[in-house]
Design a protein around this motif. Sequence first.
Motif, PDB file in Angstrom:
ATOM      1  N   TYR A  84       0.809  -1.218   0.000  1.00  0.00           N
ATOM      2  CA  TYR A  84       0.000   0.000   0.000  1.00  0.00           C
ATOM      3  C   TYR A  84       0.848   1.277   0.000  1.00  0.00           C
ATOM      4  O   TYR A  84       0.297   2.373  -0.113  1.00  0.00           O
ATOM      5  CB  TYR A  84      -0.906   0.018   1.237  1.00  0.00           C
ATOM      6  N   SER A 113      -9.202   1.551   2.326  1.00  0.00           N
ATOM      7  CA  SER A 113      -8.663   0.262   2.765  1.00  0.00           C
ATOM      8  C   SER A 113      -9.773  -0.674   3.215  1.00  0.00           C
ATOM      9  O   SER A 113      -9.698  -1.887   2.996  1.00  0.00           O
ATOM     10  CB  SER A 113      -7.654   0.468   3.902  1.00  0.00           C
ATOM     11  N   SER A 116     -11.246  -2.061   0.116  1.00  0.00           N
ATOM     12  CA  SER A 116     -10.322  -3.051  -0.428  1.00  0.00           C
ATOM     13  C   SER A 116     -10.444  -4.364   0.342  1.00  0.00           C
ATOM     14  O   SER A 116     -10.428  -5.453  -0.252  1.00  0.00           O
ATOM     15  CB  SER A 116      -8.886  -2.525  -0.345  1.00  0.00           C
ATOM     16  N   ILE A 272      -5.904   2.964  -4.049  1.00  0.00           N
ATOM     17  CA  ILE A 272      -5.765   1.801  -3.167  1.00  0.00           C
ATOM     18  C   ILE A 272      -6.543   0.587  -3.643  1.00  0.00           C
ATOM     19  O   ILE A 272      -6.088  -0.555  -3.488  1.00  0.00           O
ATOM     20  CB  ILE A 272      -6.189   2.185  -1.725  1.00  0.00           C
TER      21      ILE A 272
END
Length: 474
Positions: A84, A113, A116, A272
Amino acid sequence: MKERDIVGYLPDDKPTLGKSIVFALQQFLVMLPATVLAAIIMNGFGLELYSIPAAILASGIATITFLLVTNFKIPLYYGSSFSYIGAVAIVVTYGVDNLASSSTVLGSVLIASVLSGLMSIGAGLLIRHFGKDKIDKILPGHITGMIAMIIGLVLSENVMNGILNTGPNGVDWLSVLVSMVTFLTIAIMTVILKKGFVSQIPILIGVLVGVVVSYMVWVPSLGGSWSFNNLSVYFDGIMNTQTVSMLDVMPWVTIPAAFQLPELIGVALIAIFPIAFATIPESAAHVNQIDLYVNNLSNQKDGKDYKIREMLDTNLIGDGIGDIVAVLSGGPAGTNYGENVSASAVTKNFSSYVFLITGILAIIVGLLLEVLNLGNLSLILTNPVVQGVSLYLFGAIAVQGIALMIEKKVDIFDSKVVAVMAFIGIVGLGVDSIPVTSSFVLPGIGVAALGGILLNIGLNLLDKKAKSKDQPKA
C-alpha cells in the motif's frame, strides 16, 4: 524415527506456556521491523500519518482476529503491508497539495482500505461458491510460485542498500559487518542446531547476537568518530523521538476528518482499490507455502493432512477482515506476513497457539509504548540487524516460491509456462508502481499478478485451439 524425536509444532499443537512465550517473542521480533518500517515509510511522505504504537497494536488485534476467523487452522501473523505504500504516497501528495490535515488523509486511506478489504472477502466467498479446483486452473503453481518469489525479492535492493548504508565516505563497513554477523549467526544456527528447544529459535539468537555486536562496534561509530559516548546519544535519540498519539489515529477522529475533503476519498479509492487484485495470488502463494511446510512436518510426525491448501477462500476472507480490523485500530492495512512463514519454516513452529500469544504480546507492547511514551523503541533493533535478518528471511520467502513450484511439478519447458513466469518475474521485480495519472497508480506486484493470470488464460485458450486444429477429422 519416533514422533517425540521430531522437533516442531503443528497448527493444533500447544507448547508449554514458557516455550510459547519465547517462540512468540521470536515471531514478534521478526514481525516488528517490517510492521514498524511500513508505518515509518508512509510517515515520510510529508505528513505524520501513523502512530507506531497503534501500528503494533493493530497488527496484534488483526492477528488474533485472523486466527479466530480461520478457526486457528492457518498459522500466520498479520502485519503492515508494503503493497500500500505507493498508493498512500499518492494520497498524501494530493492531500498536501490541498492543505489537508494528517487526520483527513488518514481517514481517506482508512475508508479506501476498508473497501479493499471487502473486495478480498468477496473474492473468498466467490472461491467458496465456485470451488477451489476452478481457481487452481486460474492460479496454477507457476503463478503462485512466481508471486511468492517476487514477494521475497522485490525488496532486495532496499535490503542491500540498508546493509551497505553508503554515505559521503562510501560504504559503511561496520554496518556490513553487523548485518553479516546477524545473517551468518542465523544461517549457522539453522545448520548446527538440530535438536531441542534451542534449535527452534535461531532467528532470535541471530537478533540478540546482532544487537550485541551493534552496540559494540556500529552504534559507537555513529558520531563521526568512534566513541562509547555515542551509545548514550543513540539511546537519548530513541527516547526523545516524537511519535503520533494513538488516539489521534483512531477512526472516530479520522473518518469525520476525511469528509472535510470528499474528493480526497475518491483519490484514495482509485489509488488503493487496485491493490486488492493482488491479494488472491499472494494469498494463494502463502496458503500453499504453509501447507507445504506444515504437511512436510506432519509427515515426519503423525501423517495427518492439514489441507491448508484447500483454505484459500477462508484465508482471503480472513485477510479482508484483518485489513478492516487493522485500519479501524489505527494501523496500516496489512497482510499475512511472509517473513513469519519463513520464520516458521526455519524453526518448524506452526503452532496457532504461539501466534495467538504473539498477537497478545503485540497488543501489550503497543499499549505500553503509548502509555509510557518511551519513544520509538523499535530502534533498539539497529538498522544493520534488521537488514541482516531481512537478508535471510526475504531470501527464504523466494526459496519457498521455488519449493512450491517443485512441489506442484511445474513444467518449465512448457512455452506457455515460460512466458507467464517471464512476465510475472520481470514486471513484478522491475517496477514498484506504474503511475497512470496523477491520482491513479497500479502496483507492480498487482500488475504482474493480474497480467500473469490473464496471460495464462489467453495462452491456454490459444493452445487448445491450436491442438484442436491438429486433431484429425473423423
